[in-house]
Design a protein around this motif. Structure first.
Motif, PDB file in Angstrom:
ATOM      1  N   UNK A  33       0.842  -1.209   0.000  1.00 46.67           N
ATOM      2  CA  UNK A  33       0.000   0.000   0.000  1.00 46.67           C
ATOM      3  C   UNK A  33       0.872   1.253   0.000  1.00 46.67           C
ATOM      4  N   UNK A  34       1.938   1.194   0.778  1.00 48.41           N
ATOM      5  CA  UNK A  34       2.842   2.348   0.837  1.00 48.41           C
ATOM      6  C   UNK A  34       3.497   2.573  -0.522  1.00 48.41           C
ATOM      7  N   UNK A  37       1.064   4.048  -2.920  1.00 45.42           N
ATOM      8  CA  UNK A  37       0.799   5.462  -2.620  1.00 45.42           C
ATOM      9  C   UNK A  37       1.925   6.330  -3.167  1.00 45.42           C
ATOM     10  N   UNK A  38       3.148   5.911  -2.942  1.00 48.02           N
ATOM     11  CA  UNK A  38       4.299   6.690  -3.440  1.00 48.02           C
ATOM     12  C   UNK A  38       4.286   6.761  -4.958  1.00 48.02           C
ATOM     13  N   UNK A  40       1.737   6.442  -7.013  1.00 52.11           N
ATOM     14  CA  UNK A  40       0.642   7.300  -7.498  1.00 52.11           C
ATOM     15  C   UNK A  40       1.019   8.769  -7.360  1.00 52.11           C
TER      16      UNK A  40
END
Lengths: 65, 548
Positions: A33-34, A37-38, A40
């Protein structure tokens, strides 16, 4: 008028897909998920154009499609 | 607790109105002597309109509350004559640091643009801000400020308002054409009239601790996301006057407000943050929750709501007091002209139109900051945390970090009072667009140094470049209205070239500037007909017409 490119625009689609899945291979769900996120955030800034981003968000949000 | 400031006590005074046989009538009565109520009285006085302020207390704000005042607010205060003590006492700042966990992520410098009389922001305790306004009011014969006069009954109708006011000498009656209400976020008058302020309540609590310390911290705004000394929450440190530091701890929804207010509870929090060896004294503390909400209509009959009573925001971005004062200045010039018969009563409706827009913008900005500071779910938190991590190394991510977008004046470009340049087919696009606030510039006038904004405001001004305009034309222009002052830019010494740079006027071009220093229209070639028409529109005579 639509601005988001939805035809193939990759210089090497297979290589990108492999790199993306490789990057996640060893990661826990939380770390994945991290990473996502980065990724994106980095790509969104590179695109910059609000209309393109909102069109992409709109298509991405159509989960049933 | 408070040591650096003792609240002045303003005594109750009996008014001659209390002896009158019949209720005395005033055109304007204002409820609440906070920043907005007092600003309304000062602005009306600048427009030649008398008012009465009623306040149920006898002092300024107890504890600091609002601390950050923006350039636009200071420009408004300067028009009222009370910016100077605020700037002198206030702390001018421009640098900030953002931390995530134990690390500094980045620092910023707001690098204020030169050529403005007033600084981008000052930090000043709300009680000083109010005290300087009270001092200014004392010099204004048109303002009757009555402490310890409490409104206890209001009968409002489309024609006006009947009031009952309670004092230590008993209850007396008053009437007024317009009642301006600035009685705060939990406005009793709003409730009694059955009106609502609607929006979002945030499930979070914050502790404000104002502490006095001599520690050698720089005058900067420091904001921590998820610091080790206060995990999973945010903390803000900001300097005010008198070596008082504002520390704002996010506590979460489950915190017990009564317990958190105790010094025994606060002290360890601050020690964890500053280190055990830093000496400090607790000056004032409060635990608060907040809402972002507004009324659907700020006007009810002839009762007009202002400030937090009309629209309320979260504290991130300093938009409460700043947005409130900007609403007041939008209202005052309109109300004064309606009362003098220089504008139709419907001009007041444009206060609601223009400031609904301003309030919505302030609510949007403060809601976004709140959502960044307090992520609403796990994935929002992941985005927030990764934004902060990226921000340490990659400048783009700093633009996403949001601990409050500091208050800027909103524009009214879509307002029905503004004459759009497209309507005049003007090619005069450089400079300040219609609907935007005027920018300051250092000037010389009559051999003395001054500032452009000191020449604008309180009445309509036609700021123009008179090159190539003959005396006959000038005579025609100057006879348009008694409420319109002509100002030839060639009479102003453009000391640093900022007037030319910011206004871009060549011969025959000009701006129509409203009493609140907003551009109402701009003209490629001055013409009596166009100026008059724009003035009529700005006064609300043509608002029903289409504004292309």
């Amino acid at each position: 008028m639509s601005k988001l490119i939805t035809e193939n625009h990759f210089s090497d689609a297979d290589a990108f897909y492999a790199a993306l899945t490789d990057a996640h291979r060893e990661l826990s769900t939380v770390d994945s998920e991290r990473l996502n996120a980065r990724l994106i955030l980095l790509l969104a800034n590179h695109i910059g154009d609000k209309q393109v981003l909102l069109e992409a968000l709109d298509i991405a949000a159509q989960l049933e499609q | 607790m408070q040591k650096t400031y003792s609240n002045p006590i303003y005594p109750y005074r009996k008014s001659a109105d209390q002896e009158a046989q019949r209720p005395v009538h005033h055109p304007v009565i204002i409820i609440g002597a906070g920043p907005c109520g007092m600003a309304a009285a000062l602005d009306l006085a600048k427009q030649g309109q008398a008012s009465v302020i009623l306040d149920d207390n006898n002092t300024v704000s107890v504890g600091s509350r609002a601390i950050c005042f923006s350039k636009r607010t200071l420009e408004i205060m300067d028009r009222y004559g009370c910016a100077q003590p605020m700037v002198e006492k206030g702390v001018t700042w421009q640098k900030g640091k953002v931390f995530f966990k134990q690390e500094q992520v980045y620092e910023f410098d707001l690098l204020p643009e030169s050529g403005h009389k007033l600084p981008a922001f000052i930090n000043l305790q709300q009680y000083y801000f109010e005290e300087y306004m009270v001092n200014q009011i004392a010099k204004e014969p048109l303002i009757d400020l009555r402490w310890m006069h409490k409104l206890v009954e209001l009968d409002s109708s489309a024609e006006g308002n009947q009031l009952k006011v309670e004092t230590e000498d008993g209850v007396y009656a008053l009437s007024c054409d317009y009642l301006l209400v600035a009685d705060g976020a939990n406005s009793k008058i709003r409730t009694e009239l059955g009106l609502e302020s609607k929006g979002q309540v945030f499930q979070d609590r914050f502790l404000i601790a104002d502490v006095v310390m001599k520690a050698d911290f720089p005058t900067e705004r420091w904001f921590w996301f998820d610091p080790e000394f206060h995990p999973n929450q945010s903390v803000l440190l900001h300097k005010q006057a008198d070596d008082v530091w504002r520390i704002d701890f996010q506590l979460g929804w489950d915190a017990d407000p009564e317990e958190e207010k105790q010094e025994a509870k606060i002290r360890p929090r601050i020690e964890a943050m500053l280190g055990k060896d830093v000496e400090f004294e607790l000056e004032w503390a409060s635990v608060y929750t907040f809402q972002c909400r507004k009324m659907d209509d700020f006007i009810h009959n002839r009762v007009i709501f202002m400030g937090d009573a009309a629209h309320q925001v979260s504290p991130f971005g300093a938009r409460g007091a700043n947005g409130g004062v900007q609403s007041v200045e939008n209202l005052a010039w309109k109300l004064a002209r309606v009362l003098k018969g220089q504008a139709p009563a419907t001009l007041i409706d444009s206060y609601n139109e223009e400031r609904q827009h301003g309030a919505a913008e302030n609510i949007l900005n403060s809601t976004r900051a709140t959502d960044f500071i307090t992520p609403k779910n796990d994935i929002s938190r992941a985005f927030r945390d990764e934004t902060l991590r990226l921000a340490k190394h990659y400048p783009f991510a700093r633009s996403l970090v949001n601990s409050g977008r500091l208050s800027m004046p909103c524009d009214y470009q879509h307002s029905s009072l503004i004459t759009k340049s497209s309507a005049l087919n003007t090619g005069f696009d450089a400079g300040i667009a219609p609907g935007f606030v005027c920018l300051d510039a250092p000037i010389g006038i009559n051999g003395e140094d001054g500032w452009l904004l000191e020449q604008l405001g309180n009445r309509f001004v036609l700021l123009y470049n008179g090159e190539g305009i003959d005396n006959d034309e000038l005579k025609t222009l100057s006879s348009i209205s008694d409420d319109l002052v002509l100002l030839d830019s060639r009479e102003l010494e453009d000391k640093e070239g900022m007037l030319a740079e910011r206004y871009c006027m060549s011969g025959g071009q000009g701006y129509l500037i409203r009493p609140d220093q907003y551009v109402a229209a701009k003209f490629e070639q001055l013409s009596r007909e166009q100026i008059n028409s724009a003035l009529q529109r700005a006064l609300g005579y043509q608002s029903a017409q289409e504004n292309p």
